[in-house]
Design an enzyme around this catalytic site. Structure first.
Site, PDB file in Angstrom:
ATOM      1  N   ALA A  92     -33.558  10.144 -30.282  1.00 14.82           N
ATOM      2  CA  ALA A  92     -33.502  11.217 -29.280  1.00 14.82           C
ATOM      3  C   ALA A  92     -32.247  11.002 -28.439  1.00 14.82           C
ATOM      4  O   ALA A  92     -31.736   9.887 -28.341  1.00 14.82           O
ATOM      5  CB  ALA A  92     -34.743  11.157 -28.401  1.00 14.82           C
ATOM      6  N   GLY A 117     -36.114   8.250 -32.719  1.00 15.94           N
ATOM      7  CA  GLY A 117     -36.492   9.575 -33.213  1.00 15.94           C
ATOM      8  C   GLY A 117     -35.911   9.874 -34.588  1.00 15.94           C
ATOM      9  O   GLY A 117     -36.476  10.663 -35.348  1.00 15.94           O
ATOM     10  N   GLU A 168     -38.274   8.424 -36.904  1.00 18.22           N
ATOM     11  CA  GLU A 168     -39.513   9.212 -36.828  1.00 18.22           C
ATOM     12  C   GLU A 168     -39.366  10.538 -37.574  1.00 18.22           C
ATOM     13  O   GLU A 168     -40.282  10.973 -38.288  1.00 18.22           O
ATOM     14  CB  GLU A 168     -39.883   9.435 -35.352  1.00 18.22           C
ATOM     15  CG  GLU A 168     -40.321   8.142 -34.681  1.00 18.22           C
ATOM     16  CD  GLU A 168     -40.454   8.253 -33.165  1.00 18.22           C
ATOM     17  OE1 GLU A 168     -39.484   8.714 -32.519  1.00 18.22           O
ATOM     18  OE2 GLU A 168     -41.497   7.869 -32.628  1.00 18.22           O
ATOM     19  N   GLU A 174     -36.857   1.726 -29.283  1.00 25.02           N
ATOM     20  CA  GLU A 174     -37.208   2.298 -27.974  1.00 25.02           C
ATOM     21  C   GLU A 174     -37.527   1.231 -26.939  1.00 25.02           C
ATOM     22  O   GLU A 174     -37.215   1.378 -25.753  1.00 25.02           O
ATOM     23  CB  GLU A 174     -38.412   3.257 -28.118  1.00 25.02           C
ATOM     24  CG  GLU A 174     -38.090   4.593 -28.772  1.00 25.02           C
ATOM     25  CD  GLU A 174     -38.239   4.567 -30.294  1.00 25.02           C
ATOM     26  OE1 GLU A 174     -38.237   3.466 -30.892  1.00 25.02           O
ATOM     27  OE2 GLU A 174     -38.361   5.654 -30.892  1.00 25.02           O
TER      28      GLU A 174
HETATM   29  C1  LIG Z   1     -37.832  10.014 -29.929  1.00 23.59           C
HETATM   30  C2  LIG Z   1     -38.298   8.859 -29.084  1.00 23.59           C
HETATM   31  C3  LIG Z   1     -39.301   9.329 -28.068  1.00 23.59           C
HETATM   32  O1  LIG Z   1     -38.991   7.960 -29.920  1.00 23.59           O
HETATM   33  C4  LIG Z   1     -37.215   8.157 -28.302  1.00 23.59           C
HETATM   34  C5  LIG Z   1     -35.919   7.777 -28.934  1.00 23.59           C
HETATM   35  O2  LIG Z   1     -35.524   8.095 -30.020  1.00 23.59           O
HETATM   36  S1  LIG Z   1     -34.946   6.816 -27.895  1.00 23.59           S
HETATM   37  C6  LIG Z   1     -33.461   6.538 -28.808  1.00 23.59           C
HETATM   38  C7  LIG Z   1     -33.589   5.418 -29.769  1.00 23.59           C
HETATM   39  N1  LIG Z   1     -32.295   5.105 -30.334  1.00 23.59           N
HETATM   40  C8  LIG Z   1     -31.512   4.129 -29.883  1.00 23.59           C
HETATM   41  O3  LIG Z   1     -31.817   3.417 -28.958  1.00 23.59           O
HETATM   42  C9  LIG Z   1     -30.166   3.958 -30.595  1.00 23.59           C
HETATM   43  C10 LIG Z   1     -29.019   4.158 -29.613  1.00 23.59           C
HETATM   44  N2  LIG Z   1     -27.738   3.939 -30.246  1.00 23.59           N
HETATM   45  C11 LIG Z   1     -27.263   2.721 -30.544  1.00 23.59           C
HETATM   46  O4  LIG Z   1     -27.900   1.715 -30.350  1.00 23.59           O
HETATM   47  C12 LIG Z   1     -25.889   2.656 -31.128  1.00 23.59           C
HETATM   48  O5  LIG Z   1     -25.227   3.869 -30.839  1.00 23.59           O
HETATM   49  C13 LIG Z   1     -25.870   2.411 -32.652  1.00 23.59           C
HETATM   50  C14 LIG Z   1     -26.368   0.977 -32.949  1.00 23.59           C
HETATM   51  C15 LIG Z   1     -26.723   3.420 -33.398  1.00 23.59           C
HETATM   52  C16 LIG Z   1     -24.413   2.541 -33.173  1.00 23.59           C
HETATM   53  O6  LIG Z   1     -23.556   1.724 -32.422  1.00 23.59           O
HETATM   54  P1  LIG Z   1     -21.974   1.952 -32.499  1.00 23.59           P
HETATM   55  O7  LIG Z   1     -21.537   2.062 -33.924  1.00 23.59           O
HETATM   56  O8  LIG Z   1     -21.354   0.886 -31.669  1.00 23.59           O
HETATM   57  O9  LIG Z   1     -21.732   3.413 -31.869  1.00 23.59           O
HETATM   58  P2  LIG Z   1     -21.787   3.813 -30.316  1.00 23.59           P
HETATM   59  O10 LIG Z   1     -20.436   3.659 -29.715  1.00 23.59           O
HETATM   60  O11 LIG Z   1     -22.911   3.124 -29.637  1.00 23.59           O
HETATM   61  O12 LIG Z   1     -22.183   5.364 -30.424  1.00 23.59           O
HETATM   62  C17 LIG Z   1     -21.227   6.365 -30.729  1.00 23.59           C
HETATM   63  C18 LIG Z   1     -21.490   7.527 -29.780  1.00 23.59           C
HETATM   64  O13 LIG Z   1     -22.793   8.032 -30.030  1.00 23.59           O
HETATM   65  C19 LIG Z   1     -23.543   8.046 -28.825  1.00 23.59           C
HETATM   66  N3  LIG Z   1     -24.959   7.804 -29.132  1.00 23.59           N
HETATM   67  C20 LIG Z   1     -25.475   6.954 -30.017  1.00 23.59           C
HETATM   68  N4  LIG Z   1     -26.799   7.008 -30.016  1.00 23.59           N
HETATM   69  C21 LIG Z   1     -27.133   7.926 -29.094  1.00 23.59           C
HETATM   70  C22 LIG Z   1     -28.369   8.445 -28.608  1.00 23.59           C
HETATM   71  N5  LIG Z   1     -29.553   8.049 -29.137  1.00 23.59           N
HETATM   72  N6  LIG Z   1     -28.344   9.359 -27.643  1.00 23.59           N
HETATM   73  C23 LIG Z   1     -27.172   9.808 -27.123  1.00 23.59           C
HETATM   74  N7  LIG Z   1     -25.973   9.365 -27.551  1.00 23.59           N
HETATM   75  C24 LIG Z   1     -25.947   8.445 -28.501  1.00 23.59           C
HETATM   76  C25 LIG Z   1     -22.936   6.910 -28.014  1.00 23.59           C
HETATM   77  O14 LIG Z   1     -23.242   7.063 -26.656  1.00 23.59           O
HETATM   78  C26 LIG Z   1     -21.467   7.096 -28.330  1.00 23.59           C
HETATM   79  O15 LIG Z   1     -20.946   8.189 -27.610  1.00 23.59           O
HETATM   80  P3  LIG Z   1     -19.968   7.949 -26.323  1.00 23.59           P
HETATM   81  O16 LIG Z   1     -20.832   7.328 -25.288  1.00 23.59           O
HETATM   82  O17 LIG Z   1     -18.884   7.059 -26.802  1.00 23.59           O
HETATM   83  O18 LIG Z   1     -19.542   9.337 -25.950  1.00 23.59           O
END
Ligand SMILES: CC(C)(O)CC(=O)SCCNC(=O)CCNC(=O)[C@H](O)C(C)(C)COP(=O)(O)OP(=O)(O)OC[C@H]1O[C@@H](n2cnc3c(N)ncnc32)[C@H](O)[C@@H]1OP(=O)(O)O
Length: 258
Positions: free
Chosen positions: A65, A109, A112, A132
């Site tokens: 998400a 998500g 999921e 999460e």
């Molecule tokens: C549906 C529910 C209720 O179950 C809740 C959820 O889904 S909560 C979200 C769970 N997901 C995460 O915690 C994953 C978050 N992302 C990461 O950990 C990392 O991005 C990665 C390991 C997937 C990849 O890392 P890396 O290659 O170093 O890329 P980044 O620089 O981190 O990301 C690039 C760019 O994408 C944006 N990004 C990544 N994931 C998300 C996200 N889930 N939501 C919003 N944006 C996301 C990240 O912020 C980067 O953008 P910028 O900040 O550089 O503009």
């Protein structure tokens, strides 16, 4: 229909939906979830389409998400809007088969959504996880339930409590994905599998999907009774006559979806 966060194509009776927010690793913002629902509605209504493939990019199926969209929500915002609701669940109400073709990250998500599909084909670079807990929340789109049913309590509990990701090979061993294929072949292979399904009897495919899904909702004896009734119903179809006649006459069947 013009979409901004997904790409929608048709290939040989297969509907192909590609999540397309590359800068955010396909984070599932409200607009994307709404557009995904609209694309599924359109494919569901299209008689030419027999199966659907949902995919992302080589780097990410979906990284969960959209955290930036979610971060400021209060309990009341989430509760009153029943956040993570209809739009997300649309995949599970789709009657036509939906195959997830997962490359790269399928996290939170993203994992999921992949699990809401009927089965998952994974590229060899796929990574699945429910991180999460590291954000101070728990999965909210079925992760604790579908992951546990797919991989069992021990692995699901470890993944949900620690946020550990598993790679494609571990996901295949655990039963989360049906098969692992080389990254370069993922989408074509998924479309090929979907095309095979689309060429079979539409009503019988829908019955087969309903019967397998019943295994998750009923007792064994109720599930077997349900299967038996649908099995009997297949004999009311023209396609059963055609399928068996074609076998006996040593030719390929031509199903008419009747
Ligand atoms: C549906 C529910 C209720 O179950 C809740 C959820 O889904 S909560 C979200 C769970 N997901 C995460 O915690 C994953 C978050 N992302 C990461 O950990 C990392 O991005 C990665 C390991 C997937 C990849 O890392 P890396 O290659 O170093 O890329 P980044 O620089 O981190 O990301 C690039 C760019 O994408 C944006 N990004 C990544 N994931 C998300 C996200 N889930 N939501 C919003 N944006 C996301 C990240 O912020 C980067 O953008 P910028 O900040 O550089 O503009």
């Amino acid at each position: 229909m013009a979409y901004e966060t997904i790409i929608v194509e048709t290939r040989r009776h297969v509907g192909l939906i590609t999540l397309n927010r590359p800068k955010a690793l396909n984070a599932l913002c409200a607009q994307l979830v709404a557009e995904l629902g609209q694309a599924l509605d359109a494919f569901e209504a299209d008689d030419e389409i027999g199966a659907i493939v949902l995919t992302g990019s080589e780097k990410a199926f979906a990284a969960g998400a959209d955290i930036k969209e979610m971060a400021g929500k209060s309990f009341m915002d989430a509760y009153l809007a029943d956040f993570i609701t209809d739009g997300w669940e649309r995949i599970t109400t789709c009657r036509k088969p939906v195959i997830a073709a997962v490359a790269g990250f399928a996290l939170g998500g993203g994992c999921e959504v992949a699990m809401m599909c009927d089965f998952i084909l994974a590229a060899d670079n796929a990574k699945f996880g429910q991180p999460e807990i590291t954000l101070g929340i728990i999965p909210g789109a079925g992760g604790t339930q579908r992951l546990t049913r797919a991989v069992g309590k021990a692995k699901a509990m470890e993944m949900v409590l620690t946020g550990r990701m598993i790679d494609a090979a571990e996901a295949e061993r655990a039963g989360l994905v049906s098969r692992v294929v080389p990254l370069a072949e993922l989408v074509e292979e998924a479309v090929k599998v979907a095309e095979k399904i689309a060429g079979l009897s539409r009503p019988v495919v829908l019955m087969a999907k309903e019967a397998v899904n019943a295994a998750f909702e009923t007792s064994l004896s109720q599930g077997i009774r349900f299967e038996r009734r649908l099995f009997h119903a297949t004999f009311a179809t023209e396609d059963q006559k055609e399928g068996m006649a074609a076998f006996i006459e040593k030719r390929s069947p031509t199903f008419r979806n009747r």
